[in-house]
Design an enzyme around this catalytic site. Structure first.
Site, short mmCIF file in Angstrom:
data_model
loop_
_atom_site.label_atom_id
_atom_site.label_comp_id
_atom_site.label_asym_id
_atom_site.label_seq_id
_atom_site.Cartn_x
_atom_site.Cartn_y
_atom_site.Cartn_z
N ASP A 29 -0.68 0.91 2.51
CA ASP A 29 0.00 2.13 2.10
C ASP A 29 1.52 1.92 2.04
O ASP A 29 2.05 1.01 2.68
CB ASP A 29 -0.35 3.26 3.10
CG ASP A 29 -0.04 4.64 2.54
OD1 ASP A 29 0.10 4.78 1.30
OD2 ASP A 29 0.08 5.59 3.34
N ASN A 77 -7.57 8.84 -5.11
CA ASN A 77 -6.42 8.36 -5.87
C ASN A 77 -6.49 8.72 -7.36
O ASN A 77 -5.50 8.62 -8.08
CB ASN A 77 -6.21 6.85 -5.69
CG ASN A 77 -5.69 6.47 -4.31
OD1 ASN A 77 -6.01 5.40 -3.80
ND2 ASN A 77 -4.88 7.33 -3.69
C1 IPE Z 1 -4.90 5.49 1.19
O1 IPE Z 1 -3.59 5.72 0.84
C2 IPE Z 1 -5.63 4.84 0.04
C3 IPE Z 1 -5.26 3.46 -0.22
C4 IPE Z 1 -4.44 2.74 0.49
C5 IPE Z 1 -5.90 2.86 -1.36
P1 IPE Z 1 -3.13 7.14 0.23
O2 IPE Z 1 -1.68 7.06 0.02
O3 IPE Z 1 -3.97 7.47 -0.94
O4 IPE Z 1 -3.53 8.13 1.41
P2 IPE Z 1 -2.93 9.55 1.81
O5 IPE Z 1 -2.97 10.39 0.57
O6 IPE Z 1 -1.54 9.33 2.29
O7 IPE Z 1 -3.82 10.03 2.90
C1 IPE Z 2 -0.64 2.57 -1.51
O1 IPE Z 2 0.66 2.98 -1.73
C2 IPE Z 2 -1.32 2.08 -2.79
C3 IPE Z 2 -2.39 2.94 -3.27
C4 IPE Z 2 -2.85 4.03 -2.70
C5 IPE Z 2 -3.00 2.55 -4.53
P1 IPE Z 2 0.99 4.46 -2.20
O2 IPE Z 2 0.99 4.49 -3.68
O3 IPE Z 2 0.09 5.42 -1.55
O4 IPE Z 2 2.47 4.62 -1.66
P2 IPE Z 2 3.07 5.88 -0.92
O5 IPE Z 2 2.15 6.20 0.22
O6 IPE Z 2 3.13 6.98 -1.91
O7 IPE Z 2 4.41 5.43 -0.44
MG MG Z 3 0.15 6.48 0.17
#
Ligand code: IPE
Ligand code: IPE
Ligand code: MG
Length: 256
Positions: A29, A77
């Site tokens: 993340d 996502n």
């Molecule tokens: C979790 O991250 C999913 C992945 C790392 C693929 P998200 O960024 O989607 O999770 P939330 O929304 O902060 O819970």
């Molecule tokens: C994790 O990084 C990657 C995926 C969930 C695909 P994020 O895209 O969730 O990055 P933040 O959490 O918004 O910083």
């Molecule tokens: Mg995230």
């Protein structure tokens, strides 16, 4: 003899091999936040995150870890803007094509979990090809969770059991924990011992809900694009210090 260089965990991070987790799962993340802090588009963070995937997968393989599961795309996502989602799939496809050599050179067996039928065809094709090429590799299993949801996985397991009951192949009273575990996406995988989440959030975001019941949780503030070998080593050292009791008493506890 493995063809690729293996690290001795005691030399590399001061831990005996037995102190390492067998299965490491990572919620990657913070790509977007990392990019935003640099005044770049979120997608720039996703691109940078690919280098972390490469570094961490190779390090785990060389340390002799059995399985690494990376949460790359959750079912939730899809709620993101279409442009971001479509760039994520393109990045995944180019990762699969470009890193095939590295996967083979490191004896990694590649696989994926999730509702893979929901992925774009051009991604599924490359997934299947990477899986096929690496299927007989004897080293670490690298598993990407794609279009993955922990609840959906349990729903799919329940449906598959219900189907067998309907056909008369299974009695409801025979459904136990082992039966459910046997219908999960990767039934032969051991449960994760260590669950790492980068970028500081203290939640599991629908990841491996069934399998993490006794995983040790390590949250680091470091965003995924900057997570590298030293951060992994820190997580592994912290894991080695944990006292895993599984509901029992510590070994040295007096009875009574
Ligand atoms: C979790 O991250 C999913 C992945 C790392 C693929 P998200 O960024 O989607 O999770 P939330 O929304 O902060 O819970
Ligand atoms: C994790 O990084 C990657 C995926 C969930 C695909 P994020 O895209 O969730 O990055 P933040 O959490 O918004 O910083
Ligand atoms: Mg995230």
């Amino acid at each position: 003899m493995p063809r690729f260089p293996r690290f001795d965990p005691s030399e590399r991070l001061g831990l005996p091999a037995e102190a390492l987790p067998r299965h490491v799962a990572i919620i990657m993340d913070g790509n977007g936040r990392w990019a935003k802090r640099r005044r770049r588009a979120r997608i720039w963070g996703h691109r940078a995150g690919v280098a972390s995937v490469r570094a961490v997968a190779i390090e785990c393989a060389r340390l002799g870890i059995d399985r690494l599961t990376l949460y790359a795309f959750s079912q939730e996502n899809w709620k993101r803007p279409e442009r971001e989602v479509s760039i994520l799939w393109k990045l995944l496809r180019s990762f699969l094509v470009r890193e095939r050599r590295e996967i083979m050179d490191n004896d990694i067996r590649f696989t994926a979990i999730g509702r893979l039928e929901g992925l774009p065809d051009f991604v599924r094709r490359e997934l299947r090809e990477t899986e096929r090429l690496s299927a007989r590799n004897p080293g670490m299993t690298l598993c990407l969770a794609l279009n993955y949801g922990g609840r959906a996985e349990i729903v799919d397991a329940a449906r598959s059991l219900a189907e067998d009951v309907r056909r008369g192949l299974l009695s409801p009273s025979a459904i136990d924990e082992a039966a459910i575990a046997s219908r999960l996406y990767a039934p032969d995988a051991p449960d994760p011992d260590l669950l790492v989440r980068t970028a500081g959030e203290q939640r599991v975001s629908n990841f491996l809900l069934w399998q993490i019941s006794y995983a040790e949780f390590h949250v680091t503030p470091v965003c995924w694009p900057e997570f590298r070998e030293p951060h992994l080593h820190e997580a592994l050292r912290e894991y080695a210090r944990r006292d895993r009791r599984f509901g029992a008493l510590p070994a040295e506890a007096p009875a009574g």
